[in-house]
Design a protein around this motif. Structure first.
Motif, PDB file in Angstrom:
ATOM      1  N   ALA A  44     -37.874 -16.104 -13.966  1.00  9.76           N
ATOM      2  CA  ALA A  44     -36.730 -16.500 -14.796  1.00  9.76           C
ATOM      3  C   ALA A  44     -37.251 -17.095 -16.100  1.00  9.76           C
ATOM      4  N   MET A  46     -36.556 -19.791 -17.442  1.00 11.48           N
ATOM      5  CA  MET A  46     -36.737 -21.240 -17.458  1.00 11.48           C
ATOM      6  C   MET A  46     -38.058 -21.705 -16.847  1.00 11.48           C
ATOM      7  N   ARG A  72     -39.006  -9.683 -10.549  1.00 10.10           N
ATOM      8  CA  ARG A  72     -38.330 -10.057  -9.301  1.00 10.10           C
ATOM      9  C   ARG A  72     -38.425  -8.885  -8.337  1.00 10.10           C
ATOM     10  N   MET A  91     -35.758 -11.768 -20.047  1.00  6.07           N
ATOM     11  CA  MET A  91     -34.630 -12.681 -20.048  1.00  6.07           C
ATOM     12  C   MET A  91     -34.600 -13.447 -21.363  1.00  6.07           C
ATOM     13  N   TRP A 165     -27.168 -22.189  -9.313  1.00  7.49           N
ATOM     14  CA  TRP A 165     -28.446 -21.479  -9.499  1.00  7.49           C
ATOM     15  C   TRP A 165     -29.654 -22.365  -9.202  1.00  7.49           C
ATOM     16  N   ASN A 205     -26.021 -15.752 -17.808  1.00  6.33           N
ATOM     17  CA  ASN A 205     -25.810 -16.849 -16.861  1.00  6.33           C
ATOM     18  C   ASN A 205     -26.117 -18.177 -17.553  1.00  6.33           C
ATOM     19  N   VAL A 207     -26.682 -21.975 -16.914  1.00 10.60           N
ATOM     20  CA  VAL A 207     -26.905 -22.933 -15.821  1.00 10.60           C
ATOM     21  C   VAL A 207     -26.841 -24.356 -16.371  1.00 10.60           C
ATOM     22  N   THR A 235     -30.148 -21.041 -19.970  1.00 12.89           N
ATOM     23  CA  THR A 235     -29.336 -19.822 -19.889  1.00 12.89           C
ATOM     24  C   THR A 235     -30.227 -18.591 -19.859  1.00 12.89           C
ATOM     25  N   GLY A 236     -29.682 -17.511 -19.357  1.00 16.01           N
ATOM     26  CA  GLY A 236     -30.443 -16.263 -19.321  1.00 16.01           C
ATOM     27  C   GLY A 236     -29.533 -15.072 -19.528  1.00 16.01           C
TER      28      GLY A 236
HETATM   29  N1  SER Z   1     -32.223 -19.369 -14.731  1.00 15.80           N
HETATM   30  C1  SER Z   1     -30.999 -18.623 -14.757  1.00 15.80           C
HETATM   31  C2  SER Z   1     -31.176 -17.229 -14.234  1.00 15.80           C
HETATM   32  O1  SER Z   1     -32.280 -16.804 -14.007  1.00 15.80           O
HETATM   33  C3  SER Z   1     -30.453 -18.576 -16.155  1.00 15.80           C
HETATM   34  O2  SER Z   1     -31.450 -18.316 -17.053  1.00 15.80           O
HETATM   35  O3  SER Z   1     -30.201 -16.546 -14.019  1.00 15.80           O
END
Ligand code: SER
Length: 494
Positions: A44, A46, A72, A91, A165, A205, A207, A235-236
């Motif tokens: 992700a 983040m 992933r 992302m 999340w 998304n 968060v 956010t992503g």
């Molecule tokens: N961490 C969240 C996701 O992967 C938003 O960036 O969806």
């Protein structure tokens, strides 16, 4: 709008900020390999910022933006079959470390999505955007409705599995709000994201990162340990999904970057894309996995039997297998990796400068695997043939175990091949044999540590004038004669 342009618009928007005081630091993508004991690969945007969310390090900036490489593999079986699952993706993220919170994140997202393309935005039609919020998050629902103007019937509430999340492991987490684009009735049922996530495609998304989670299974069964030191934003936005929508193509495998690899796979196999679903799935899997492999090798992963090495090996082997399904038994992986480098190097120029190494790692792995495949497939076919004769329908655990243990044939491939032939497999028996083997290996290791190994038989062989030469550094095969057979420390007659 091509992928490079989406990326540029994203970074420009958050770097310049659309209002005073919202300038974000532009942070380059981190490597897919980060030193996090809980994570095999960055999954992700983040992840590189985790220490700032947890309060372990002071953030060097209050706001940041990035376009992060992610891998992933949890949904690997969905890849190629749906329009939206990829093992590698980018992302686009904006982050606030104790700075702006829900209101800032929501209004920024809406502004970039709906601002016209001629004005630097993505130009989505606001009437086709839907949002979800966490069950009791009235605050987010109110911001969407009262401040942004999204009608109440396009704001849906969902539970923890969808709208809370976390990274899937202990760490920062929080309720989230997702933005979906309605692709239209030809893609599925009415009723918003809760009814159909193929028609209503999740693109972004948001968060509201404010809690710390503990260990626990699944998306809902973990404990919330408490609050983070500050209220943050993570956010992503999925770059590939956004590209699919803005390029007007059906799925993420047909966007500008991935389609280069898909076309190469089609050219190498002579199988046209768009003819039938089964071969299309294979072509999409090939395009997706080849690109992931190129990105992983680029970041220093080498194929192996454990951890990241196994993730990579599995990707490469699934590409080779799918190429064979499409009728190409020749080595083609290097060609596909070359196309992946071509597709991705405009964004990651280091792939081009490192291409020789990436191609060499690929050629080596493919050679070894083709050899494994040849022997394993022969053995599988013999077993399947004898089952056909005897009328048996379940491949016995001993055959499954032998393929895996003696021939290094990947179990997931055995499963796939069995399914193709309409055979069941004794998976429980196989797992049992694997457990027993692990126990034996453990006992053996223990005996070796504590016991004394009698080497006298080996000494006798050497003293009789026979010698052996190790050639494993120069070649992987060669002629040899058996000089002696030693079993349990005793010489035996062959
Ligand atoms: N961490 C969240 C996701 O992967 C938003 O960036 O969806």
């Amino acid at each position: 709008m091509n992928s490079a342009e989406i990326r540029k618009r994203w970074l420009d928007f958050f770097e310049s900020g659309n209002r005073q005081g919202l300038n974000h630091a532009v942070v380059p993508s981190a490597s897919l390999i980060l030193n996090d004991p809980n994570l095999l690969l960055v999954n992700a945007g983040m992840v590189p910022f985790k220490p700032y969310f947890l309060g372990e390090l002071p953030p060097p900036y209050p706001r940041a933006t990035s376009v992060q490489k992610c891998v992933r593999t949890l949904d690997i079986d969905e890849v190629g079959k749906t329009t939206r699952h990829a093992s590698f993706f980018q992302m686009c993220g904006n982050f606030s470390f104790g700075d702006y919170f829900k209101e800032g994140a929501i209004s920024l997202a809406w502004e970039l999505l709906t601002r016209s393309q001629s004005d630097g935005g993505f130009g989505f039609d606001p009437a086709r955007l839907w949002v979800t919020v966490y069950l009791d998050d009235d605050e987010a629902a109110d911001i969407w409705h009262k401040q942004v103007g999204v009608p109440k019937d396009r704001i849906q509430r969902r539970g923890m599995a969808d709208n809370f999340w976390s990274m899937g492991v202990p760490g920062p987490c929080g309720p989230c709000s997702e933005i979906y684009f309605d692709r239209g009735p030809e893609y599925g049922r009415d009723g918003g994201p809760v009814a159909d996530e193929d028609r209503y495609l999740e693109i972004w998304n948001l968060v509201f990162m404010q809690n710390l989670r503990g260990d626990g299974p699944g998306k809902e069964g973990y404990p919330i340990l408490g609050e983070l030191p500050a209220k943050n934003i993570d956010t992503g936005l999925g770059l590939e999904r956004t590209a699919a929508l803005l390029q007007g193509v059906d799925n993420i495998y047909e966007i500008d970057t991935t389609s280069i690899i898909l076309r190469k796979a089609s050219e190498l196999t002579g199988v046209a894309y768009g003819l039938e679903e089964k071969s299309d799935v294979s072509l999409r899997v090939i395009a997706d996995h080849a690109r992931t492999a190129a990105m992983l090798i680029g970041d220093g992963v080498t194929p192996g039997n454990e951890g990241r090495g196994y993730v990579l090996r599995r990707m490469m082997r699934r590409v080779v297998r799918n190429m064979r399904i499409l009728g190409s038994a020749e080595p083609t992986l290097v060609e596909l990796i070359k196309s992946s480098i071509e597709a991705m190097s405009p964004q990651y120029p280091e792939l081009r400068s490192d291409r020789e190494r990436i191609e060499a790692v690929t050629a080596n792995e493919e050679g070894t695997f083709l050899e494994t495949l040849r022997s394993g497939t022969n053995i599988f076919d013999l077993a399947a043939e004898s089952m056909k004769k005897s009328g048996a329908k379940v491949l016995p655990a001993t055959d499954l175990f032998m393929l895996h243990d003696t021939y290094g044939f990947p179990f997931d491939l055995t499963l796939e091949m069995a399914t193709e032939k309409g055979l069941a497999v004794d998976e429980a028996g196989f797992r049992q044999l694997m457990r027993e083997q692990k126990e034996r290996a453990k006992a053996d290791a223990k005996a070796k540590k504590s016991g004394h190994t009698d080497l006298s038989e080996y000494r006798k062989i050497l003293e009789s004038g026979k010698s052996s030469e190790f050639i494993g550094y120069q070649s992987t095969s060669g002629e040899a004669s058996i000089l002696a057979i030693v079993s349990d420390g005793q010489s035996v007659q062959g």
